[in-house]
Design an enzyme around this catalytic site. Structure first.
Site, short mmCIF file in Angstrom:
data_model
loop_
_atom_site.label_atom_id
_atom_site.label_comp_id
_atom_site.label_asym_id
_atom_site.label_seq_id
_atom_site.Cartn_x
_atom_site.Cartn_y
_atom_site.Cartn_z
N LYS A 152 0.82 -1.21 0.00
CA LYS A 152 0.00 0.00 0.00
C LYS A 152 0.86 1.26 0.00
CE LYS A 152 -3.96 -2.17 2.31
NZ LYS A 152 -3.37 -3.48 2.57
N LYS A 195 -4.65 10.12 7.44
CA LYS A 195 -5.69 10.86 8.14
C LYS A 195 -7.03 10.19 7.90
CE LYS A 195 -7.66 14.39 10.26
NZ LYS A 195 -7.52 14.61 11.70
N GLU A 254 -6.49 2.11 -2.08
CA GLU A 254 -5.60 1.01 -2.39
C GLU A 254 -6.04 0.36 -3.69
OE1 GLU A 254 -5.97 -1.61 0.95
OE2 GLU A 254 -7.70 -2.66 0.11
N ARG A 270 -6.46 -8.45 -7.81
CA ARG A 270 -7.09 -9.76 -7.79
C ARG A 270 -8.59 -9.58 -7.96
NH1 ARG A 270 -9.59 -9.00 -2.97
NH2 ARG A 270 -8.44 -7.91 -1.33
#
Length: 451
Positions: free
Chosen positions: A116, A201, A288, A292
């Protein structure tokens, strides 16, 4: 041409992949742990092989053994499903080195987007807005505390690797952060082999909205519109719907175009999902990328008429997309709820023996199941035991179908979250489409804790 696929997964996603393979006349190979010997997906496959003991690091995370079984079974390809090794770049590369087609993106792309932290950097370079936060790994709790003073609470503490809410926690004070940093880092290391943490945040009253993508090896990419995934517990989704009841057509178009641009910028192939946080003014920020298939892919299939697993296999076969953006339309509304073996108030897992299992049926009802009656739900894996997907011409119609279907769902012997789901979908805020990520804390928990 792919003629036999090993499914490196378990439960309902393994059964789901097998169903499409049967439709395409592709033979299937299941792998299973000792705890899953009697699981439905094992019997559905053409062949099945024991991986090892129940714990994931002794079974479903044994990459080399899975590849060895695939070779021995003369499989052509491996479908990783979601979770486990599905976003493991090393596993994808090992499959290719062994002469097996990995049904997903290339390992190099997975490395970029599987972390990430690296994904944030990559999306920023592609011009995609990101949530304010750290651009690199946070090395210690002391460093986290210093950063928290700059960002301000509340903060989302996140594991860089993996997904499913594992290693993720909202923290609102120095004391919480100090305690959460060590425990979440350790949990991420256990589940994903990577304990790196970062911080963002926390956006108040945000919505979790994601865009489904398909991209082939020839530079073609399309989005399949968005999914609203804001109703969550423990940072894990429990109710998803498509399309979102919140965003405007203009925002829908902009989010889709942004996702496609990002996918092309990184050379992405196969199915993937870009997740966004959307604020009250419909500003969206990259959260993110999942490299998949998603748990909630079924609702996108229902509103587009596509079989995403089939599209994955076709792309892995080297075929070009047969659809373009202009040919895609939203037809009706779909809602998915995840059925968990868990207490509907505490959300603690509820393993045990299922004595009765009767899933609802109907023209607008679809079930994806991991269990049957007389099945033992073990404590070794995620407690999701099924998904219920419903459709309607409108959102209001889909909600009514869902309400009826949940009322006809019968599972005895274990606790499930069905009472929670019934309460959520009957709430006026849900009916009105006011489904922020704070829904469970704001509307559901206060109701059940006072009863």
């Amino acid at each position: 041409m792919i003629k036999k696929i090993l499914i490196a997964n378990r439960g309902e996603i393994a059964a789901r992949v097998i169903r499409t393979c049967k439709k395409l006349n592709i033979r299937t190979v299941a792998v299973f742990s000792e705890a899953d010997q009697k699981a439905p997906f094992v019997a559905l496959a053409d062949e099945s092989y024991l991986l090892g003991p129940p714990r994931v690091n002794e079974s479903y995370l044994k990459a080399d053994k899975i590849i060895q079984i695939a070779k021995e079974a003369n499989a052509d390809a491996i479908h990783p499903g979601y979770g486990f090794l599905s976003e493991n770049a090393v596993f994808a590369e090992k499959c290719q080195e062994a002469g097996l087609t990995f049904i997903g993106p290339r390992g190099a792309i997975m490395k970029k987007m599987g972390s990430k932290i690296e994904a944030r950097k990559t999306m920023q370079a592609a011009g995609v807005p990101v949530v304010p936060g750290t651009d690199g790994a946070v090395e210690s709790a002391d460093e986290a505390l210093a950063i928290a003073k700059e960002i301000g609470y509340p903060i989302m503490l996140k594991a860089s690797a993996g997904g499913g809410g594992i290693g993720m926690q909202v923290v609102e004070s120095d004391a919480e952060l100090t305690k959460a940093f060590a425990s979440n880092s350790k949990r991420a290391e256990t589940f994903f082999g990577d304990g790196a943490m970062f911080m963002e945040k926390k956006l108040e009253n945000a919505r979790h909205i994601e865009v489904q993508l398909l991209a082939d090896e020839y530079g073609n990419a399309v989005h399949l519109f968005e999914r609203e995934c804001s109703i969550q517990r423990r940072n894990q989704k429990v109710v998803e719907e498509a399309p979102s009841p919140f965003i405007s057509e203009m925002t829908r178009m902009k989010m889709g175009e942004t996702a496609v641009t990002a996918a092309k910028a990184i050379g992405y192939t196969n199915a993937g999902t870009i997740e966004f946080l959307v604020d009250e003014e419909e500003n969206f920020y990259f959260l993110e990328m999942n490299t998949r298939i998603q748990v909630e892919h079924a609702i996108t299939e229902e509103i587009t008429g596509l079989d995403i697993v089939e599209e994955q296999i076709n792309i892995a076969n080297g075929e070009a997309l047969t659809i373009d953006q202009a040919s895609l339309n939203i037809n009706g509304h779909a809602i998915e709820v995840r059925i968990y073996a868990e207490d509907p108030v505490s959300f603690f897992p509820s393993p045990g023996h299922i004595t009765t299992m009767e899933a609802p049926a109907g023209e607008n009802v679809r079930n994806e199941l991991a269990v049957t009656a007389n099945y033992d739900v073990t404590p070794y894996y995620d407690p999701m035991i099924g998904k219920l997907i419903v459709t309607g011409a409108t959102r209001a119609e889909a909600i009514e179908v869902l309400k009826s279907a949940l009322g006809n769902y019968k599972i005895d012997g274990i606790k499930t979250n069905i009472p929670m789901l019934e309460t959520v979908i009957d709430h006026e805020a849900f009916k009105a489409g006011n489904t922020t990520t704070a829904f469970v804390q704001k509307h559901y928990l206060p109701m059940v804790k006072t009863n």
